[in-house]
Write a protein that holds these residues in place. Structure first.
Motif, PDB file in Angstrom:
ATOM      1  N   LEU A 233       0.765  27.819  18.573  1.00 35.83           N
ATOM      2  CA  LEU A 233       1.552  28.436  17.760  1.00 35.83           C
ATOM      3  C   LEU A 233       2.771  28.798  16.719  1.00 35.83           C
ATOM      4  N   GLY A 234       3.316  28.452  18.177  1.00 36.86           N
ATOM      5  CA  GLY A 234       4.800  28.744  18.444  1.00 36.86           C
ATOM      6  C   GLY A 234       5.221  29.433  19.294  1.00 36.86           C
ATOM      7  N   ASP A 235       6.681  30.249  19.643  1.00 36.95           N
ATOM      8  CA  ASP A 235       6.954  30.919  20.165  1.00 36.95           C
ATOM      9  C   ASP A 235       5.260  32.932  20.666  1.00 36.95           C
ATOM     10  N   TRP A 236       5.090  32.846  21.417  1.00 34.46           N
ATOM     11  CA  TRP A 236       4.369  34.018  21.420  1.00 34.46           C
ATOM     12  C   TRP A 236       4.975  35.288  23.015  1.00 34.46           C
ATOM     13  N   GLN A 237       6.711  35.077  22.894  1.00 32.72           N
ATOM     14  CA  GLN A 237       6.628  35.301  24.361  1.00 32.72           C
ATOM     15  C   GLN A 237       6.901  36.819  23.687  1.00 32.72           C
ATOM     16  N   GLU A 238       7.936  37.772  24.644  1.00 28.15           N
ATOM     17  CA  GLU A 238       8.382  39.427  24.074  1.00 28.15           C
ATOM     18  C   GLU A 238       9.650  39.102  23.150  1.00 28.15           C
ATOM     19  N   LYS A 239      10.506  38.182  23.576  1.00 26.63           N
ATOM     20  CA  LYS A 239      10.972  38.596  22.987  1.00 26.63           C
ATOM     21  C   LYS A 239      11.626  38.021  21.261  1.00 26.63           C
ATOM     22  N   ILE A 240      10.886  37.116  20.577  1.00 25.81           N
ATOM     23  CA  ILE A 240       9.961  36.943  19.241  1.00 25.81           C
ATOM     24  C   ILE A 240       9.606  38.504  18.950  1.00 25.81           C
ATOM     25  N   LYS A 241       8.455  39.203  19.703  1.00 22.60           N
ATOM     26  CA  LYS A 241       7.597  40.360  19.289  1.00 22.60           C
ATOM     27  C   LYS A 241       8.231  41.237  19.102  1.00 22.60           C
ATOM     28  N   THR A 242      10.230  41.435  19.328  1.00 24.63           N
ATOM     29  CA  THR A 242      10.656  42.667  18.430  1.00 24.63           C
ATOM     30  C   THR A 242      10.918  42.519  17.611  1.00 24.63           C
TER      31      THR A 242
END
Length: 269
Positions: A233-242
């Motif tokens: 569904l899109g980027d799921w990694q830690e960087k985007i979660k910040t």
């Protein structure tokens, strides 16, 4: 040649016609009627920051930018020849029926969001850029670019099971389609490097293109609800979660294959 394609698109729209690609040629066909008015489509390669940009846009009070919808894989199929003939008698091909489903799906999603404008961002939809332009004649297009070396590096980090050659082939396919769309359809270009360096400034430009007022809350995307961050569904990694715009990594010093070198030049890198 690129400016001629864009002029043809503009002239066609003014006369109630549109330019479509059929059998390798540009053709004029009547503009279809759609329920959804002036949707936006974000065209990009994978690993170019499209999830970041869609979250920035979705943080606007008037813009609904959902997770990846994978419209290219939602299709209408007539299972019987008689069903296909029946639809053709009404003037509906399977392609147009699919376009109608897309239209209704996006319209319903936008209404449910309570907002006024929709922007769709699934990267693989760039392979269907001509189809999207035909399905939504009044669409607005945003082109998100990133240096091919950075895309390749990020793609390998995200998908560690693929070989280098597989990653190169994938990125080349995306950037080729992106270049074709950008040289054929008028739109607004934003670069990932500029977006991460000056998110407020780039958001202002995009808002001006979309015809909405800039809202400072857009760049604080972590304060809004954007739905699940999961693979597919899109980027799921830690960087985007910040929840905050992160500085872009320096462009890796890697030797690009000739195809990607050419695309890098074509895209202004």
């Amino acid at each position: 040649m690129a400016w001629r394609k864009q002029v043809n698109v503009r002239l066609a729209r003014k006369t109630g016609m549109q330019v479509v690609h059929r059998q390798g040629k540009l053709r004029l066909v009547p503009v279809p009627q759609r329920e959804l008015a002036a949707p936006g489509f974000l065209f990009s390669s994978v690993r170019s920051g499209s999830t970041l940009l869609r979250m920035i846009l979705n943080s606007h009070s008037e813009i609904f930018a959902p997770h990846e919808l994978h419209l290219a894989h939602i299709k209408v199929k007539c299972e019987l020849p008689a069903a296909k003939t029946a639809m053709e008698q009404l003037g509906f091909t399977e392609r147009e029926l699919t376009n109608m489903v897309w239209d209704r799906l996006l319209t319903k999603a936008l209404r449910d969001s309570g907002k006024k404008m929709l922007v769709e961002k699934t990267p693989n939809l760039v392979f269907q850029w001509a189809r999207v332009a035909q399905a939504f004649p009044d669409a607005k297009f945003i082109y998100l670019l990133r240096h091919p070396a950075s895309i390749l590096d990020s793609w390998q980090r995200a998908r560690t099971t693929q070989t280098f050659d597989e990653a190169v082939a994938s990125v080349t396919k995306y950037l080729t389609a992106l270049h074709e769309a950008r040289t054929s359809l008028p739109g607004h270009t934003v670069r990932y490097e500029d977006l991460t360096g000056d998110p407020a400034g780039e958001a202002r430009k995009i808002c001006a293109y979309l015809g909405v007022a800039y809202e400072p809350a857009m760049v604080e995307y972590g304060k809004a609800d954007h739905g699940p961050l999961v693979a597919g569904l899109g980027d799921w990694q830690e960087k985007i979660k910040t929840g905050t715009v992160q500085e872009a990594r320096p462009v890796p010093q890697i030797e690009l294959p000739d195809t990607l070198k050419t695309l890098a030049i074509d895209l202004g890198y």
